[in-house]
Design a protein around this motif. Sequence first.
Motif, PDB file in Angstrom:
ATOM      1  N   GLY A 195      13.552  -4.892  12.192  1.00  0.00           N
ATOM      2  CA  GLY A 195      14.861  -5.537  12.071  1.00  0.00           C
ATOM      3  C   GLY A 195      15.987  -4.524  12.096  1.00  0.00           C
ATOM      4  N   SER A 196      17.108  -4.871  11.475  1.00  0.00           N
ATOM      5  CA  SER A 196      18.285  -4.012  11.513  1.00  0.00           C
ATOM      6  C   SER A 196      18.339  -3.015  10.364  1.00  0.00           C
ATOM      7  N   THR A 197      17.470  -3.183   9.349  1.00  0.00           N
ATOM      8  CA  THR A 197      17.485  -2.242   8.234  1.00  0.00           C
ATOM      9  C   THR A 197      16.594  -1.047   8.559  1.00  0.00           C
ATOM     10  N   ARG A 198      17.012   0.123   8.094  1.00  0.00           N
ATOM     11  CA  ARG A 198      16.264   1.341   8.380  1.00  0.00           C
ATOM     12  C   ARG A 198      15.020   1.459   7.519  1.00  0.00           C
ATOM     13  N   SER A 199      15.068   0.874   6.320  1.00  0.00           N
ATOM     14  CA  SER A 199      13.938   1.049   5.404  1.00  0.00           C
ATOM     15  C   SER A 199      13.824  -0.135   4.463  1.00  0.00           C
ATOM     16  N   LEU A 200      12.647  -0.274   3.875  1.00  0.00           N
ATOM     17  CA  LEU A 200      12.406  -1.285   2.853  1.00  0.00           C
ATOM     18  C   LEU A 200      12.715  -0.709   1.474  1.00  0.00           C
ATOM     19  N   ASN A 201      12.934  -1.586   0.516  1.00  0.00           N
ATOM     20  CA  ASN A 201      12.995  -1.158  -0.875  1.00  0.00           C
ATOM     21  C   ASN A 201      11.693  -0.434  -1.205  1.00  0.00           C
ATOM     22  N   VAL A 202      11.770   0.696  -1.915  1.00  0.00           N
ATOM     23  CA  VAL A 202      10.577   1.509  -2.145  1.00  0.00           C
ATOM     24  C   VAL A 202       9.535   0.766  -2.977  1.00  0.00           C
ATOM     25  N   GLY A 203       9.977  -0.109  -3.862  1.00  0.00           N
ATOM     26  CA  GLY A 203       9.023  -0.896  -4.631  1.00  0.00           C
ATOM     27  C   GLY A 203       8.230  -1.832  -3.750  1.00  0.00           C
ATOM     28  N   HIS A 204       8.915  -2.463  -2.787  1.00  0.00           N
ATOM     29  CA  HIS A 204       8.229  -3.353  -1.847  1.00  0.00           C
ATOM     30  C   HIS A 204       7.325  -2.553  -0.914  1.00  0.00           C
ATOM     31  N   ALA A 205       7.810  -1.422  -0.451  1.00  0.00           N
ATOM     32  CA  ALA A 205       7.012  -0.588   0.445  1.00  0.00           C
ATOM     33  C   ALA A 205       5.744  -0.095  -0.254  1.00  0.00           C
ATOM     34  N   ALA A 206       5.869   0.254  -1.527  1.00  0.00           N
ATOM     35  CA  ALA A 206       4.703   0.700  -2.280  1.00  0.00           C
ATOM     36  C   ALA A 206       3.683  -0.415  -2.425  1.00  0.00           C
ATOM     37  N   ALA A 207       4.153  -1.633  -2.676  1.00  0.00           N
ATOM     38  CA  ALA A 207       3.242  -2.767  -2.812  1.00  0.00           C
ATOM     39  C   ALA A 207       2.482  -3.013  -1.512  1.00  0.00           C
ATOM     40  N   ILE A 208       3.184  -2.980  -0.389  1.00  0.00           N
ATOM     41  CA  ILE A 208       2.541  -3.185   0.910  1.00  0.00           C
ATOM     42  C   ILE A 208       1.509  -2.079   1.166  1.00  0.00           C
ATOM     43  N   SER A 209       1.880  -0.854   0.869  1.00  0.00           N
ATOM     44  CA  SER A 209       1.012   0.288   1.144  1.00  0.00           C
ATOM     45  C   SER A 209      -0.258   0.251   0.299  1.00  0.00           C
ATOM     46  N   MET A 210      -0.100  -0.023  -0.988  1.00  0.00           N
ATOM     47  CA  MET A 210      -1.276  -0.096  -1.857  1.00  0.00           C
ATOM     48  C   MET A 210      -2.176  -1.260  -1.466  1.00  0.00           C
ATOM     49  N   TRP A 211      -1.575  -2.409  -1.135  1.00  0.00           N
ATOM     50  CA  TRP A 211      -2.374  -3.570  -0.715  1.00  0.00           C
ATOM     51  C   TRP A 211      -3.145  -3.256   0.559  1.00  0.00           C
ATOM     52  N   ALA A 212      -2.538  -2.503   1.476  1.00  0.00           N
ATOM     53  CA  ALA A 212      -3.218  -2.148   2.723  1.00  0.00           C
ATOM     54  C   ALA A 212      -4.460  -1.321   2.431  1.00  0.00           C
ATOM     55  N   TRP A 213      -4.387  -0.418   1.447  1.00  0.00           N
ATOM     56  CA  TRP A 213      -5.562   0.378   1.096  1.00  0.00           C
ATOM     57  C   TRP A 213      -6.638  -0.516   0.479  1.00  0.00           C
ATOM     58  N   VAL A 214      -6.245  -1.398  -0.418  1.00  0.00           N
ATOM     59  CA  VAL A 214      -7.212  -2.294  -1.064  1.00  0.00           C
ATOM     60  C   VAL A 214      -7.864  -3.211  -0.029  1.00  0.00           C
ATOM     61  N   ARG A 215      -7.113  -3.626   0.959  1.00  0.00           N
ATOM     62  CA  ARG A 215      -7.687  -4.463   2.023  1.00  0.00           C
ATOM     63  C   ARG A 215      -8.718  -3.682   2.821  1.00  0.00           C
ATOM     64  N   ALA A 216      -8.471  -2.398   3.027  1.00  0.00           N
ATOM     65  CA  ALA A 216      -9.415  -1.567   3.782  1.00  0.00           C
ATOM     66  C   ALA A 216     -10.657  -1.227   2.958  1.00  0.00           C
ATOM     67  N   TYR A 217     -10.478  -1.110   1.643  1.00  0.00           N
ATOM     68  CA  TYR A 217     -11.574  -0.760   0.743  1.00  0.00           C
ATOM     69  C   TYR A 217     -11.586  -1.753  -0.416  1.00  0.00           C
ATOM     70  N   PRO A 218     -12.088  -2.974  -0.166  1.00  0.00           N
ATOM     71  CA  PRO A 218     -11.980  -4.064  -1.157  1.00  0.00           C
ATOM     72  C   PRO A 218     -12.626  -3.715  -2.499  1.00  0.00           C
ATOM     73  N   ARG A 219     -11.978  -4.204  -3.560  1.00  0.00           N
ATOM     74  CA  ARG A 219     -12.504  -4.029  -4.904  1.00  0.00           C
ATOM     75  C   ARG A 219     -13.447  -5.184  -5.249  1.00  0.00           C
ATOM     76  N   ARG A 220     -14.344  -4.925  -6.188  1.00  0.00           N
ATOM     77  CA  ARG A 220     -15.221  -5.978  -6.686  1.00  0.00           C
ATOM     78  C   ARG A 220     -14.502  -6.693  -7.818  1.00  0.00           C
ATOM     79  N   LEU A 221     -14.297  -7.997  -7.656  1.00  0.00           N
ATOM     80  CA  LEU A 221     -13.616  -8.758  -8.686  1.00  0.00           C
ATOM     81  C   LEU A 221     -14.523  -8.925  -9.895  1.00  0.00           C
ATOM     82  N   PRO A 222     -13.942  -8.935 -11.112  1.00  0.00           N
ATOM     83  CA  PRO A 222     -14.762  -9.075 -12.328  1.00  0.00           C
ATOM     84  C   PRO A 222     -15.373 -10.469 -12.424  1.00  0.00           C
TER      85      PRO A 222
END
Length: 222
Positions: A195-222
């Motif tokens: 879009g027209s913004t250069r960057s995302l809010n760092v909190g949102h970017a961190a959430a997306i980034s961490m979720w991407a790792w968890v999606r690649a290496y799924p955790r075992r739910l309790p």
Amino acid sequence: MQETNYSDEESEVGVGPWPTDQPLPMGDCYDAALLREGDRRNVPDRFRYWSNAAITAQLDWELNPHPEDLSAPCLEIAVENIGHDFNIGSIIRTANGLGVRQVHILGRRRFNRRGAMVTDRYLHLQFHEVPAALATYAAEKALTIVGMDNLPGAENLESCELPRRCLMIFGEESSGITPATQEILDRLIQIAQYGSTRSLNVGHAAAISMWAWVRAYPRRLP
């Protein structure tokens, strides 16, 4: 042992005192004050009336049962703390929710914890004054240091393969990852912007980034 540290959630959250007509649950995990006064913390039902220490120990066992195994998937995060970025607390809360057990604060020790909603009490915070100290830690843990920022030469998150053992670093909202910290990076990855913004809010970017790792290496739910 008494712990009466509650979150900022409204008082209706959680449960009241343990019913007086029922026998008290047995086990070292239970907190006497919470059983007596009620548990209004923002925790899953399976942790109701547990002490903070017991919850932390259980999550360590579930999410990182063999910390000495340097071949096992592992995600840790680091956040630069140069000013007083309110996003740091939010990033910690997301890290807690996605199962990250180690969060590193690089720079100043004091930071705005409000956004964490006391979730920082259920994981492990480590503090490093300079990037070199964090790099030494990462080498000892066999972690690939990945800077998450839209700097020149960055790979796109949506098309790259994240490291199996990964230490993600996030800069502050206004300045991004500092030049000194860029020197210790093994890789640089960005979330592509369309879009027209250069960057995302760092909190949102961190959430997306961490979720991407968890999606690649799924955790075992309790």
